[in-house]
Write a protein that holds these residues in place. Structure first.
Motif, PDB file in Angstrom:
ATOM      1  N   PRO A  22      38.081 -53.688  69.282  1.00 17.78           N
ATOM      2  CA  PRO A  22      38.670 -53.631  70.206  1.00 17.78           C
ATOM      3  C   PRO A  22      37.931 -52.276  71.078  1.00 17.78           C
ATOM      4  N   SER A  23      37.477 -51.546  70.365  1.00 22.21           N
ATOM      5  CA  SER A  23      37.313 -50.403  70.228  1.00 22.21           C
ATOM      6  C   SER A  23      35.968 -49.628  70.330  1.00 22.21           C
ATOM      7  N   LEU A  24      35.109 -50.142  69.197  1.00 24.85           N
ATOM      8  CA  LEU A  24      34.198 -49.828  69.427  1.00 24.85           C
ATOM      9  C   LEU A  24      33.133 -50.443  70.457  1.00 24.85           C
ATOM     10  N   GLU A  25      31.762 -49.184  70.911  1.00 25.15           N
ATOM     11  CA  GLU A  25      31.273 -49.410  72.106  1.00 25.15           C
ATOM     12  C   GLU A  25      30.004 -49.250  71.416  1.00 25.15           C
ATOM     13  N   LEU A  26      29.545 -48.594  70.523  1.00 30.58           N
ATOM     14  CA  LEU A  26      27.761 -48.783  70.150  1.00 30.58           C
ATOM     15  C   LEU A  26      27.298 -48.987  68.999  1.00 30.58           C
ATOM     16  N   LEU A  27      27.194 -49.920  69.009  1.00 29.38           N
ATOM     17  CA  LEU A  27      26.072 -49.921  67.081  1.00 29.38           C
ATOM     18  C   LEU A  27      24.437 -49.719  67.529  1.00 29.38           C
ATOM     19  N   HIS A  28      24.782 -49.320  66.076  1.00 31.72           N
ATOM     20  CA  HIS A  28      23.056 -48.717  65.817  1.00 31.72           C
ATOM     21  C   HIS A  28      22.394 -49.324  65.119  1.00 31.72           C
ATOM     22  N   LEU A  29      21.311 -51.059  65.183  1.00 34.89           N
ATOM     23  CA  LEU A  29      20.804 -51.206  64.439  1.00 34.89           C
ATOM     24  C   LEU A  29      19.399 -51.434  63.958  1.00 34.89           C
ATOM     25  N   ASN A  73      39.655 -50.855  60.281  1.00 31.51           N
ATOM     26  CA  ASN A  73      40.190 -50.018  61.802  1.00 31.51           C
ATOM     27  C   ASN A  73      39.320 -50.319  62.738  1.00 31.51           C
ATOM     28  N   GLN A  74      41.201 -49.581  63.684  1.00 30.22           N
ATOM     29  CA  GLN A  74      41.328 -50.269  65.248  1.00 30.22           C
ATOM     30  C   GLN A  74      40.800 -49.324  66.092  1.00 30.22           C
ATOM     31  N   GLN A  75      39.682 -48.304  65.607  1.00 33.61           N
ATOM     32  CA  GLN A  75      40.001 -46.631  66.496  1.00 33.61           C
ATOM     33  C   GLN A  75      38.181 -46.433  66.607  1.00 33.61           C
ATOM     34  N   LEU A  76      37.397 -47.097  65.870  1.00 31.95           N
ATOM     35  CA  LEU A  76      36.114 -46.741  66.009  1.00 31.95           C
ATOM     36  C   LEU A  76      35.424 -46.758  66.854  1.00 31.95           C
ATOM     37  N   GLN A  77      34.389 -46.295  68.017  1.00 33.41           N
ATOM     38  CA  GLN A  77      34.186 -46.159  68.803  1.00 33.41           C
ATOM     39  C   GLN A  77      32.463 -45.999  68.344  1.00 33.41           C
ATOM     40  N   GLU A  78      31.807 -45.830  67.777  1.00 35.03           N
ATOM     41  CA  GLU A  78      30.067 -45.803  67.301  1.00 35.03           C
ATOM     42  C   GLU A  78      30.471 -45.996  65.919  1.00 35.03           C
ATOM     43  N   LEU A  79      29.022 -46.774  65.990  1.00 35.20           N
ATOM     44  CA  LEU A  79      29.027 -46.835  63.783  1.00 35.20           C
ATOM     45  C   LEU A  79      26.973 -47.480  64.180  1.00 35.20           C
ATOM     46  N   ASN A  80      26.689 -46.382  63.391  1.00 29.73           N
ATOM     47  CA  ASN A  80      25.293 -46.501  63.293  1.00 29.73           C
ATOM     48  C   ASN A  80      24.564 -46.940  61.751  1.00 29.73           C
ATOM     49  N   VAL A  81      24.235 -48.003  61.718  1.00 32.58           N
ATOM     50  CA  VAL A  81      23.958 -48.451  60.420  1.00 32.58           C
ATOM     51  C   VAL A  81      21.968 -48.466  60.272  1.00 32.58           C
ATOM     52  N   ALA A  82      21.198 -47.785  60.970  1.00 38.64           N
ATOM     53  CA  ALA A  82      19.930 -47.880  61.563  1.00 38.64           C
ATOM     54  C   ALA A  82      19.227 -47.588  60.411  1.00 38.64           C
ATOM     55  N   TYR A  83      18.087 -48.314  59.823  1.00 41.40           N
ATOM     56  CA  TYR A  83      17.547 -47.608  59.018  1.00 41.40           C
ATOM     57  C   TYR A  83      17.953 -48.211  57.428  1.00 41.40           C
ATOM     58  N   ASN A  84      18.746 -49.297  56.932  1.00 41.26           N
ATOM     59  CA  ASN A  84      19.006 -49.819  56.090  1.00 41.26           C
ATOM     60  C   ASN A  84      18.422 -51.072  55.239  1.00 41.26           C
ATOM     61  N   GLY A  85      17.488 -51.400  56.035  1.00 45.03           N
ATOM     62  CA  GLY A  85      16.731 -52.223  55.423  1.00 45.03           C
ATOM     63  C   GLY A  85      17.541 -54.158  55.208  1.00 45.03           C
ATOM     64  N   ALA A  86      18.324 -53.509  56.688  1.00 45.35           N
ATOM     65  CA  ALA A  86      19.108 -55.666  56.972  1.00 45.35           C
ATOM     66  C   ALA A  86      18.476 -56.593  57.200  1.00 45.35           C
ATOM     67  N   GLY A  87      18.330 -57.399  57.298  1.00 45.60           N
ATOM     68  CA  GLY A  87      18.050 -58.368  57.326  1.00 45.60           C
ATOM     69  C   GLY A  87      18.306 -59.588  58.788  1.00 45.60           C
ATOM     70  N   ASP A  88      17.999 -60.366  59.052  1.00 47.43           N
ATOM     71  CA  ASP A  88      18.390 -60.878  60.905  1.00 47.43           C
ATOM     72  C   ASP A  88      19.771 -61.290  60.497  1.00 47.43           C
ATOM     73  N   ALA A  89      19.894 -61.697  59.152  1.00 49.66           N
ATOM     74  CA  ALA A  89      21.390 -62.437  59.346  1.00 49.66           C
ATOM     75  C   ALA A  89      22.531 -61.802  59.140  1.00 49.66           C
ATOM     76  N   ALA A  90      22.676 -60.149  58.170  1.00 45.52           N
ATOM     77  CA  ALA A  90      23.301 -59.598  58.314  1.00 45.52           C
ATOM     78  C   ALA A  90      23.366 -58.488  59.344  1.00 45.52           C
ATOM     79  N   ALA A  91      22.361 -58.253  59.975  1.00 43.71           N
ATOM     80  CA  ALA A  91      22.134 -57.808  61.537  1.00 43.71           C
ATOM     81  C   ALA A  91      23.701 -57.789  62.282  1.00 43.71           C
TER      82      ALA A  91
END
Length: 975
Positions: free
Chosen positions: A863-870, A834-852
């Motif tokens: 190319p377009s993502l500006e913000l990632l919530h972890l 996907n080439q249009q996504l600008q913000e993705l929030n995956v907080a509070y999902n029980g992920a560890g260091d490697a996956a994050a």
């Protein structure tokens, strides 16, 4: 007793043979039945009966008994063919009955009503006061079982004629229908031949003479060859005369001469009189059904037994009826073919809740005394909880309910006016209902009722009509109130019926001021003579020099226009009152009308604190809904059949007045429940063009917190699905949505730019629907919030497919969706599709260091993502630090938020993080949230200790205070 189980059948006994199922009501629907046309119907039992073992449906044809009258082969075949034709005809159910399921059959849901034997003296005793109470069996007169109808009387005399009477809604028609079906399937062995007549059918023949043999042969062709045997049949021949009130019988010899020959042509009424006199076929048995007002048309000396159909005086009969009705498998209707279906567990839950409410809420039990209202309760629950047939509305249910109770019913067949019973009810009961709505009351004194009934009654004929209405139909609408503190008052049997009748009173134009009444008469008079007078005045004006004549000429033309404006102002006033009722601020924070209806029936938490404890200010939110519904084309057509026509021009003008007022008041921002009520009004109206114009200014659809049942999803989709303008935001958070609801709402979701589906317990199946939504060529969603839904990895895989083919989505929130390490790795691997996504929030999902770290790396390469919530993932201190370090090195690319701090400074997203925690504090795992907040608090303290900048220290202290406040709410150590 566990009433949820089917009761065993009762036998008819020696008088009538084996028969009807245990007690049930006759549904008001089947109030009138017509008769088979000429011609033979296919042999064999109808399929609807074959599939129900143990019921009438499963019974085979009767075996020939020794001594049978019709022993010849041709005669026996004729009777058998007659049975098959009757069964085929009487198993046909109205469309409203078929909504209860494909296996629904009268034989499987019949519950016999209570019937009590009465005496002629009791029947003809005049009533000295307004009596609305239902009669109960008197001491010493036990209820009369169906098996005892033709038993010898108390003196041992043989009973040949039985008259069953009951007010509108007690189920006379359904009882007769069931008796006919029992005979067709051999459960009335005492009668070898049964011939039913509809008195409404006979009355339509007028004065044309016809013999009894002709009447029978015209309606039942197979019986032609055995007509000569009728005289020899004796008591084994049963005539059923249904709806005697339709016939004007004259038992005087001067009015109706004697006739004993079944072949001699007479007026149909004269044939029936001689049958009842026992002058024609004196040994034949006769069963008559009638309304109470027509009992006196048969002299008591010709009647062997009177039986009053009293309805369901025992709540166990009501419960049995509800269980049999509500446990029918549904027809699988679904909005948009979604196939929504109510489960057996849900049906059992409805029956159980209704049972408890019947035991604790005495007014509902009093309403269900009439079997017809038991049907209305079932139909309403079916509408609220089961798949809704296309086009069915709440108004159409109530209109059909009245049609199936009043269709073809005249108030008094002996009155020359031939006034429709429903039209009379709309004028009298509608007036009482509207006065109650306008004064906001549901309890009426005897004087209130009497004043509405007797308003405008002046002549002897009008008093006679009033007397008939009070005897036959008053108890169909009103019942004594049994609620504490309101004894001695009367209420409408079902509260919604008051609002329906009030709306009907308005749309029929029955509410008129004195000015309107006088003005209409003057305008009509002027209109009739206006042209002639204008012509004369025009000639005089030319011959005589009278300057005033042209002025008089113009005045004649003005009068009708002035009256038209008066009527128009009245319509605007009604529309204003309706809209104000719809948007009353006092009702802003109660349940929507659909939940209110469910609460009133099932007794669950609703607008009233207790079923028997009404609020200080009555709520009439259904009144405007019914007004809109009654203006729809379908309901106007049904009302015309009832003798209550609404002219198309009047409907158009009323709709224009309503649209004008809705356009002014409908633009205000409404609470979610009131917004749903507004949409439900449009659903009831069933006019897409009207709704599109009124709702053209709607840009935000906020239904957060509204429990979106399948019906509500259907309502929203039907009203808004055909619109063309985009919706800036559709908020469906905390709506208990399921995948079927999402499929139903698909036309609306395609119009949304921002879509909120938080807190709906949506799983992987729902993600399949969302994938189809994102891949749709008309999708214009830019922001999709799926927080707090158990999507899991399986759901994420489906969403990734949708993201890959979507070109509109820019913001996606998957906060607290149970993705885990595997889900984040899946997103990391597929993010570049996907080439249009600008913000993705995956907080509070029980992920560890490697996956994050894997997802963060993919984000930095996007190319377009500006913000990632972890944040709030299971990240170690080293993992968080690694992400900070790599983020610092990836300047100009996506920002990764993992904590409240960025180095020794406060993150600019700290308020976003804490507001998310505050919003979900009650739904998230408190221990887990506390642990994360304590880690964030340590990060803040470490950052404050590592900086010498007083401004940063002050910011960090402020955020620490916010975190400590949240910890105190959770009961954690805030120090």
């Amino acid at each position: 007793m566990r009433w949820g189980r089917r009761l065993p059948r009762v036998s008819w006994g020696p008088g009538l043979g084996r028969g009807l199922q245990s007690a049930d009501e006759r549904i008001p629907f089947l109030i009138h039945w017509s008769w088979p046309l000429k011609g033979e119907l296919p042999r064999g039992l109808p399929r609807a009966f074959v599939r129900h073992r143990g019921s009438s449906a499963g019974s085979g044809p009767p075996s020939r008994r020794h001594g049978s009258l019709f022993q010849g082969t041709s005669a026996s075949e004729a009777v058998q063919h007659h049975r098959q034709n009757l069964a085929e005809w009487f198993t046909r159910l109205p469309r409203e009955e078929r909504q209860f399921g494909p296996t629904f059959a009268l034989d499987t849901v019949h519950v016999d009503p209570v019937i009590r034997e009465s005496t002629p003296d009791e029947l003809l005793r005049p009533s000295a006061q307004l009596t609305l109470g239902h009669q109960h069996p008197l001491a010493g007169l036990p209820p009369l079982a169906l098996s005892q109808l033709f038993d010898p009387d108390a003196c041992g005399r043989r009973v040949q004629t039985v008259v069953l009477y009951g007010t509108v809604g007690t189920g006379k028609s359904t009882l007769v229908r069931k008796m006919v079906l029992d005979w067709c399937y051999g459960r009335l062995p005492a009668f070898e031949l049964l011939i039913p007549f509809s008195c409404e059918d006979l009355s339509s023949l007028g004065p044309a003479p016809a013999s009894l043999c002709q009447l029978v042969a015209q309606r039942y062709t197979p019986l032609k060859e055995i007509l000569p045997l009728m005289a020899a049949a004796g008591s084994r021949l049963l005539f059923v005369l249904h709806g005697l009130e339709h016939l004007n019988l004259d038992f005087r010899l001067a009015g109706t001469g004697l006739c004993s020959d079944p072949k001699e042509p007479k007026v149909p009424a004269a044939i029936m009189v001689n049958l009842l006199r026992k002058y024609m076929l004196p040994e034949a048995s006769i069963l008559v059904t009638t309304r109470p007002s027509a009992i006196g048309r048969i002299p008591s000396k010709y009647v062997g037994r009177y039986g009053e159909i009293c309805g369901f005086s025992d709540t166990n009969l009501q419960k049995l009826y509800f269980q049999l009705r509500l446990n029918q498998p549904d027809c699988g209707y679904g909005a948009g073919g979604a196939g929504i279906s109510i489960t057996p567990a849900q049906r059992d839950n409805l029956v159980e809740m209704l049972s408890r409410n019947l035991e604790g809420h005495h007014q509902i039990a009093a309403a269900c005394f009439l079997p017809s209202y038991c049907w209305l309760v079932c139909a309403t629950l079916h509408f609220l909880h089961a798949p809704t047939p296309p086009g069915q509305t709440l108004t159409s249910i109530y209109t059909s309910f009245l049609r199936l109770n009043f269709n073809g019913e005249m108030l008094d067949s002996t009155d020359p006016s031939k006034l429709s019973l429903m039209a009379y009810a709309a004028r009298t009961m509608g007036k009482l209902a509207y006065e109650g709505v306008s004064s906001r009351k549901t309890y009426f004194s005897e004087e209130d009722v009497r004043s509405c009934l007797e308003a405008g009654v002046k002549t002897e004929e009008e008093f006679q009509l009033l007397h008939v209405f009070r005897r036959d139909a008053l108890t169909f609408f009103l019942a004594p109130c049994v609620e504490p503190g309101h004894r001695g008052t009367f209420v409408f049997i079902v509260p919604a019926m008051q609002e329906y009748l009030a709306a009907l009173y308005i749309v029929l134009g029955l509410r008129k001021t004195t000015l309107q009444q006088v003005g209409k008469e003057v305008a009509e008079l002027v209109g009739r003579v206006g042209e002639d007078v204008s012509l004369v005045l025009g000639i005089l004006a030319k011959l005589l020099p009278l300057r005033a004549l042209p002025l008089l000429l113009n005045l004649l033309k003005v009068v009708p226009r002035v009256f038209g404006r008066v009527v128009g102002k009245s319509r605007e006033a009604v529309a204003q009152a309706m809209v104000l009722e719809m948007f009353r601020e006092e009702d802003y924070y109660n349940d929507d009308v659909l939940d209110q209806m469910g609460a009133s029936i099932l007794g669950v938490e609703g607008p009233r604190r207790h079923p028997d404890e009404p609020p200080d200010d009555e709520v009439f939110e259904l009144f405007p809904m019914f007004m809109g519904g009654l203006l729809s084309a379908h309901n106007r057509a049904v009302l015309a059949q009832l003798g209550c026509p609404i002219k198309t021009l009047d409907a158009v003008e009323n709709a224009q007045a309503i649209k004008k007022k809705l356009g002014k008041l409908g633009r205000q921002v409404l609470p979610p429940s009131e917004l749903l009520d507004h949409l439900f009004f449009h659903y009831e109206f069933q006019n897409q063009r009207f709704s599109a114009e009124v709702l053209s200014s709607l840009r935000q659809l906020n239904l957060a917190g509204v429990r979106m049942t399948p019906l509500k999803c259907t309502v929203v989709a039907a009203v808004l699905g055909s619109g063309r303008h985009a919706l800036d935001e559709v908020n469906l958070a905390s709506c208990q949505l399921d995948p079927a609801g999402l499929r139903t709402l698909m036309p609306v979701l395609l119009r949304a730019r921002k879509l909120g589906l938080q807190l709906n317990s949506l799983g992987p199946e729902a993600c399949g629907v969302l994938r189809d939504l994102l891949l749709h060529d008309q999708c214009q969603i830019t922001t999709l919030r799926l927080s707090n839904n158990p999507l899991t990895v399986a759901g994420a895989a489906l969403l990734v497919e949708g993201l890959a083919g979507n070109s509109s989505l820019t913001h996606l929130s998957l906060l607290h969706t149970g993705l885990g390490d595997e889900g984040l790795k899946l997103l990391a691997a597929q993010l570049d599709r996907n080439q249009q996504l600008q913000e993705l929030n995956v907080a509070y999902n029980g992920a560890g260091d490697a996956a994050a770290l894997a997802l963060a790396t993919a984000a930095w390469d996007h190319p377009s993502l500006e913000l990632l919530h972890l944040y709030f993932n299971e990240l170690s201190s080293e993992g968080r630090q690694t992400l900070r370090d790599l983020g610092d090195a990836a300047k100009g690319r996506a920002r990764v938020v993992v904590s409240l701090t960025e180095g020794t400074a406060v993150s600019e997203y700290w308020s976003v993080i804490l507001s998310e925690v505050q919003r979900n504090l009650n739904s998230w795992d408190r221990g887990r949230v506390r642990r994360h907040l304590e880690l964030l608090l340590r990060d803040l303290e470490d950052s404050r200790g590592a900086t010498l900048n007083p401004w940063r220290k002050a910011q960090l202290l402020r955020v620490e205070g916010e975190v400590r406040a949240l910890l105190e709410q959770l009961g954690g150590a805030g120090s």
